[in-house]
Scaffold this motif. Structure first.
Motif, PDB file in Angstrom:
ATOM      1  N   UNK A   1       0.829  -1.213   0.000  1.00 27.74           N
ATOM      2  CA  UNK A   1       0.000   0.000   0.000  1.00 27.74           C
ATOM      3  C   UNK A   1       0.863   1.262   0.000  1.00 27.74           C
ATOM      4  N   UNK A   2       1.874   1.282   0.844  1.00 25.04           N
ATOM      5  CA  UNK A   2       2.737   2.465   0.938  1.00 25.04           C
ATOM      6  C   UNK A   2       3.558   2.682  -0.331  1.00 25.04           C
ATOM      7  N   UNK A   3       4.047   1.597  -0.915  1.00 22.91           N
ATOM      8  CA  UNK A   3       4.887   1.698  -2.118  1.00 22.91           C
ATOM      9  C   UNK A   3       4.071   1.704  -3.407  1.00 22.91           C
ATOM     10  N   UNK A   4       2.752   1.500  -3.257  1.00 20.11           N
ATOM     11  CA  UNK A   4       1.842   1.489  -4.408  1.00 20.11           C
ATOM     12  C   UNK A   4       2.295   0.476  -5.461  1.00 20.11           C
ATOM     13  N   UNK A   5       2.463  -0.771  -4.991  1.00 18.91           N
ATOM     14  CA  UNK A   5       2.858  -1.858  -5.872  1.00 18.91           C
ATOM     15  C   UNK A   5       2.272  -3.164  -5.372  1.00 18.91           C
ATOM     16  N   UNK A   6       2.454  -4.201  -6.171  1.00 16.60           N
ATOM     17  CA  UNK A   6       2.001  -5.540  -5.808  1.00 16.60           C
ATOM     18  C   UNK A   6       3.180  -6.493  -5.923  1.00 16.60           C
ATOM     19  N   UNK A   7       3.451  -7.202  -4.851  1.00 18.94           N
ATOM     20  CA  UNK A   7       4.590  -8.105  -4.845  1.00 18.94           C
ATOM     21  C   UNK A   7       4.317  -9.421  -5.574  1.00 18.94           C
ATOM     22  N   UNK A   8       3.196  -9.508  -6.273  1.00 26.11           N
ATOM     23  CA  UNK A   8       2.963 -10.637  -7.175  1.00 26.11           C
ATOM     24  C   UNK A   8       3.000 -10.169  -8.629  1.00 26.11           C
ATOM     25  N   UNK A   9       3.376  -8.912  -8.844  1.00 30.32           N
ATOM     26  CA  UNK A   9       3.547  -8.349 -10.181  1.00 30.32           C
ATOM     27  C   UNK A   9       5.040  -8.373 -10.513  1.00 30.32           C
ATOM     28  N   UNK A  10       5.401  -9.045 -11.595  1.00 37.07           N
ATOM     29  CA  UNK A  10       6.815  -9.237 -11.941  1.00 37.07           C
ATOM     30  C   UNK A  10       7.590  -7.932 -12.063  1.00 37.07           C
TER      31      UNK A  10
ATOM     32  N   UNK B   1       6.939  -5.007 -10.638  1.00 37.83           N
ATOM     33  CA  UNK B   1       7.087  -4.434  -9.300  1.00 37.83           C
ATOM     34  C   UNK B   1       8.146  -5.175  -8.496  1.00 37.83           C
ATOM     35  N   UNK B   2       8.129  -6.501  -8.599  1.00 34.67           N
ATOM     36  CA  UNK B   2       9.108  -7.310  -7.870  1.00 34.67           C
ATOM     37  C   UNK B   2      10.515  -7.007  -8.359  1.00 34.67           C
TER      38      UNK B   2
END
Length: 111
Positions: free
Chosen positions: A81-90, A92-93
């Motif tokens: 939420x804070x970084x505005x990303x998803x750690x299951x999105x390649x 973003x990872x």
């Protein structure tokens, strides 16, 4: 004098022509949203670094941090939420992995 072969430098050869200022700026852009709440941010930053270092293994990360797995999932959600990303999105990872790698590699030079 120690001699390094270009191919032995590995991933870091991509950053040979980058200034420390540019690397520091990238690291700060990624991690700075975690620094808003000083006490909490330390936990979130350590959690993120540990999670990435453990190849996103929730079990290993929770064990290493000595926290319950649900606490880890709550922290990961807060980080996303804070970084505005998803750690299951390649993509973003990859960005986070790169920032973590650079932070670990260059932190002594940036301090």
């Amino acid at each position: 004098m120690e001699i390094f072969h270009f191919e032995d430098i590995g991933l870091n050869r991509l950053f040979l022509n980058q200034s420390f200022e540019e690397i520091e700026q990238f690291i700060n852009e990624v991690f700075s949203p975690l620094w808003s709440d000083h006490d909490r941010s330390k936990d979130l930053e350590i959690t993120l670094l540990t999670y990435i270092k453990n190849n996103r293994s929730a079990t290993k990360t929770a064990n290493q941090l000595h926290i319950h797995i649900n606490t880890l999932y709550q922290r990961i959600k807060k980080i996303e939420d804070l970084l505005k990303l998803e750690l299951n999105n390649n993509e973003d990872v990859l960005r986070i992995q790169l920032a973590c790698h650079l932070r670990e590699t260059y932190r002594h030079s940036l301090v």
